[in-house]
Scaffold this motif. Structure first.
Motif, PDB file in Angstrom:
ATOM      1  N   PRO A  14     -32.509  -6.197  54.605  1.00  0.00           N
ATOM      2  CA  PRO A  14     -31.184  -6.093  53.980  1.00  0.00           C
ATOM      3  C   PRO A  14     -30.926  -7.291  53.063  1.00  0.00           C
ATOM      4  O   PRO A  14     -31.342  -8.407  53.358  1.00  0.00           O
ATOM      5  CB  PRO A  14     -30.224  -6.116  55.163  1.00  0.00           C
ATOM      6  N   VAL A  15     -30.272  -7.039  51.951  1.00  0.00           N
ATOM      7  CA  VAL A  15     -29.885  -8.094  51.012  1.00  0.00           C
ATOM      8  C   VAL A  15     -28.384  -7.999  50.779  1.00  0.00           C
ATOM      9  O   VAL A  15     -27.769  -6.968  51.018  1.00  0.00           O
ATOM     10  CB  VAL A  15     -30.638  -7.991  49.662  1.00  0.00           C
ATOM     11  N   GLU A  16     -27.813  -9.103  50.303  1.00  0.00           N
ATOM     12  CA  GLU A  16     -26.382  -9.100  50.044  1.00  0.00           C
ATOM     13  C   GLU A  16     -26.061  -8.273  48.802  1.00  0.00           C
ATOM     14  O   GLU A  16     -26.919  -8.039  47.966  1.00  0.00           O
ATOM     15  CB  GLU A  16     -25.873 -10.524  49.872  1.00  0.00           C
ATOM     16  N   THR A  17     -24.827  -7.837  48.716  1.00  0.00           N
ATOM     17  CA  THR A  17     -24.353  -7.103  47.553  1.00  0.00           C
ATOM     18  C   THR A  17     -23.647  -8.080  46.631  1.00  0.00           C
ATOM     19  O   THR A  17     -22.809  -8.857  47.071  1.00  0.00           O
ATOM     20  CB  THR A  17     -23.380  -5.987  47.972  1.00  0.00           C
ATOM     21  N   VAL A  18     -24.030  -8.088  45.368  1.00  0.00           N
ATOM     22  CA  VAL A  18     -23.391  -8.963  44.396  1.00  0.00           C
ATOM     23  C   VAL A  18     -22.699  -8.116  43.339  1.00  0.00           C
ATOM     24  O   VAL A  18     -23.030  -6.943  43.150  1.00  0.00           O
ATOM     25  CB  VAL A  18     -24.406  -9.926  43.731  1.00  0.00           C
ATOM     26  N   ILE A  19     -21.738  -8.718  42.675  1.00  0.00           N
ATOM     27  CA  ILE A  19     -20.967  -7.989  41.662  1.00  0.00           C
ATOM     28  C   ILE A  19     -21.384  -8.457  40.280  1.00  0.00           C
ATOM     29  O   ILE A  19     -21.343  -9.646  39.972  1.00  0.00           O
ATOM     30  CB  ILE A  19     -19.458  -8.201  41.846  1.00  0.00           C
ATOM     31  N   TRP A  20     -21.843  -7.530  39.475  1.00  0.00           N
ATOM     32  CA  TRP A  20     -22.105  -7.767  38.061  1.00  0.00           C
ATOM     33  C   TRP A  20     -20.980  -7.100  37.299  1.00  0.00           C
ATOM     34  O   TRP A  20     -20.305  -6.226  37.818  1.00  0.00           O
ATOM     35  CB  TRP A  20     -23.440  -7.137  37.652  1.00  0.00           C
ATOM     36  N   ARG A  21     -20.789  -7.486  36.091  1.00  0.00           N
ATOM     37  CA  ARG A  21     -19.759  -6.810  35.302  1.00  0.00           C
ATOM     38  C   ARG A  21     -20.289  -6.540  33.904  1.00  0.00           C
ATOM     39  O   ARG A  21     -21.132  -7.257  33.389  1.00  0.00           O
ATOM     40  CB  ARG A  21     -18.469  -7.624  35.267  1.00  0.00           C
ATOM     41  N   HIS A  22     -19.796  -5.463  33.334  1.00  0.00           N
ATOM     42  CA  HIS A  22     -20.168  -5.106  31.965  1.00  0.00           C
ATOM     43  C   HIS A  22     -18.914  -4.628  31.237  1.00  0.00           C
ATOM     44  O   HIS A  22     -17.942  -4.206  31.850  1.00  0.00           O
ATOM     45  CB  HIS A  22     -21.271  -4.046  31.953  1.00  0.00           C
ATOM     46  N   LYS A  23     -18.973  -4.736  29.942  1.00  0.00           N
ATOM     47  CA  LYS A  23     -17.797  -4.379  29.147  1.00  0.00           C
ATOM     48  C   LYS A  23     -17.905  -2.926  28.699  1.00  0.00           C
ATOM     49  O   LYS A  23     -18.910  -2.497  28.145  1.00  0.00           O
ATOM     50  CB  LYS A  23     -17.702  -5.294  27.931  1.00  0.00           C
ATOM     51  N   THR A  24     -16.852  -2.159  28.960  1.00  0.00           N
ATOM     52  CA  THR A  24     -16.781  -0.768  28.553  1.00  0.00           C
ATOM     53  C   THR A  24     -15.435  -0.531  27.879  1.00  0.00           C
ATOM     54  O   THR A  24     -14.384  -0.749  28.494  1.00  0.00           O
ATOM     55  CB  THR A  24     -16.909   0.172  29.773  1.00  0.00           C
ATOM     56  N   LEU A  25     -15.468  -0.114  26.626  1.00  0.00           N
ATOM     57  CA  LEU A  25     -14.255   0.151  25.861  1.00  0.00           C
ATOM     58  C   LEU A  25     -13.285  -1.041  25.884  1.00  0.00           C
ATOM     59  O   LEU A  25     -12.075  -0.888  26.020  1.00  0.00           O
ATOM     60  CB  LEU A  25     -13.559   1.413  26.369  1.00  0.00           C
TER      61      LEU A  25
END
Length: 76
Positions: A14-25
């Protein structure tokens, strides 16, 4: 947000969950992805930021000594 447990594709741990972000509109949208593997035995292992691997002390190696330790003291 999904609740699936993320696992390393190489070792299956198991690995940790990380948050990435991307730009949409013009708005930043979060995306949850699997983080780096922390299993030291895994080929995909990534050391935590700021962590150092233990250095092996070589026999006969001298410690670093600063010049101040060998400077002559004040003379009277």
């Amino acid at each position: 947000m999904d609740s699936d447990e993320r696992v390393c594709p190489v070792c299956g741990q198991p690995v940790e969950t990380v948050i990435w972000r991307h730009k949409t509109l013009g708005a930043w949208v979060p995306t949850w992805v699997a983080g780096p593997c922390r299993n030291r035995a895994c080929a995909a292992y990534v050391a935590p930021a700021g962590a150092r691997e233990p250095e092996e002390e070589q026999p006969g190696a001298e410690k670093d000594v600063t010049a101040d330790e060998h400077a002559p003291g004040p003379t009277a």
